[in-house]
Design an enzyme around this catalytic site. Structure first.
Site: not given
Length: 374
Positions: A166, A168, A197, A223, A272, A326
């Protein structure tokens, strides 16, 4: 004689990261964890963790605020209470405390760990039983430097630790981010899945342009491209593009996911335990997701090993786990405070199988990284 809660301790722990970790809202060089330790009247202890990202850069709870909430509000309501029913304790807290999901998650995890130790059962058993003993884990490439991220991805692919990555993005100009992502995807090719993301950084027009470019580059998942305050935008973007959207900040609990699904959202959801208020409540989202045909993903707030293990026990009960997890937080930190670190291998991590969480505190390391003043 029934065991009761004798003490609850909230400890601030500061551990440097292995490299700067760049997100759209902040760059991290240090992670602060709130370690929760619950001791019962028999002297048994349970561990939990409440962790956020970048102080107050990510959400409304800071590490210092989490400790204060536990010390001054949660602890007085739980001291002396029976440990026979964690659900009863949660109802008791619900009646007097609003929000503060991270603090609740740390305490719930410690209570579950304590219960698992008393029953000599892993935490996953308390949540229904594990269907996975090895859980897939992606790695976040977040240095912000294209060549460095490519080298990092290639090294991890060759080592067999990770094959899903992933990136950022969102802090820079749109096309700079797109070129960065496209270069990494081209470098790894079909050997790896690339996701991005955005951490809410784009407005709708920017997201529409960005997703078109990312879709053309072969990115597999985007994301939270836009603000959590505008869930209708996620729905419109999901309808417009083939590339799936992962809802993160837009969904804290099962009710949020129900409302998003009812509005027409497809895609996937990042569960989460911290934002849901604990492992059990995080799993409530999975029930809604299955009913709505929404994919599941085990998300992280970059917790250390204790918080990561709590989430892993929860995710281990889910079949399928469409987009993996993740839960790499411990790998991002230069050191650890547990006695037996997690075993990462074969693009994932082994689920600890001991009672409760299956990990304990290394008191020497805890003393080394414990913050001495607040």
């Amino acid at each position: 004689m029934q065991a009761t809660i004798q003490s609850i301790e909230a400890i601030l722990v500061d551990i440097p990261t292995i490299r700067p970790h760049r997100l759209s809202m902040t760059t991290m060089g240090l992670q602060t964890m709130v370690i929760v330790r619950v001791t019962d009247s028999d002297g048994c202890q349970g561990l939990g963790e409440a962790t956020t990202i970048g102080g107050l850069a990510y959400g409304p709870e800071s590490p210092e605020g989490i400790k204060l909430t536990i010390d001054h509000y949660i602890t007085p309501w739980l001291l002396g209470q029976s440990l026979d029913s964690i659900n009863t304790l949660k109802v008791r807290l619900d009646a007097v405390i609003r929000g503060n999901q991270l603090a609740r998650s740390g305490v719930e995890t410690a209570l579950l760990d304590l219960q698992g130790k008393r029953l000599n059962q892993p935490l996953s058993v308390l949540l229904g039983g594990a269907v996975h003993s090895h859980i897939p884990v992606l790695w976040t490439l977040a240095s912000g430097d294209t060549e460095r991220d490519i080298d990092e991805a290639r090294t991890l692919l060759e080592s067999g630790w990770h094959r899903d990555f992933k990136l950022k993005i969102g802090s820079g100009a749109l096309m700079e981010d797109v070129r960065h992502v496209a270069a990494i995807k081209k470098a790894v090719g079909d050997r790896a899945s690339i996701r991005v993301d955005v951490n809410q950084a784009w407005d709708e027009a920017t997201a529409a342009r960005g997703m078109a470019e990312l879709q053309a580059a072969g990115v597999d998942l985007v994301e939270q491209p836009t603000s959590r305050r505008h869930p209708a935008v996620l729905v419109r973007l999901a309808e417009k593009f083939q590339i799936p959207i992962l809802a993160d900040e837009s969904v804290a609990d099962g009710t949020d996911l129900y409302n998003l699904a009812a509005a027409g959202f497809g895609g996937a959801v990042a569960m989460k335990i911290g934002k849901a208020g604990g492992p059990a409540r995080a799993l409530e989202q999975a029930v809604v997701a299955r009913s709505a045909g929404i994919g599941l993903y085990g998300g992280t707030l970059l917790e250390g090993t204790i918080g990561t293990v709590a989430a892993l026990h929860a995710w281990s009960t889910l079949e399928p786990l469409h987009w993996g997890t993740e839960m790499f937080g411990p790998l991002l930190m230069k050191d650890d405070i547990v006695d037996h670190p997690l075993t990462f291998h074969d693009n994932g991590v082994a689920l600890p199988c001991g009672p409760g969480l299956g990990v304990g505190i290394d008191e020497g390391k805890l003393s080394e990284y414990r913050r001495q003043s607040v």
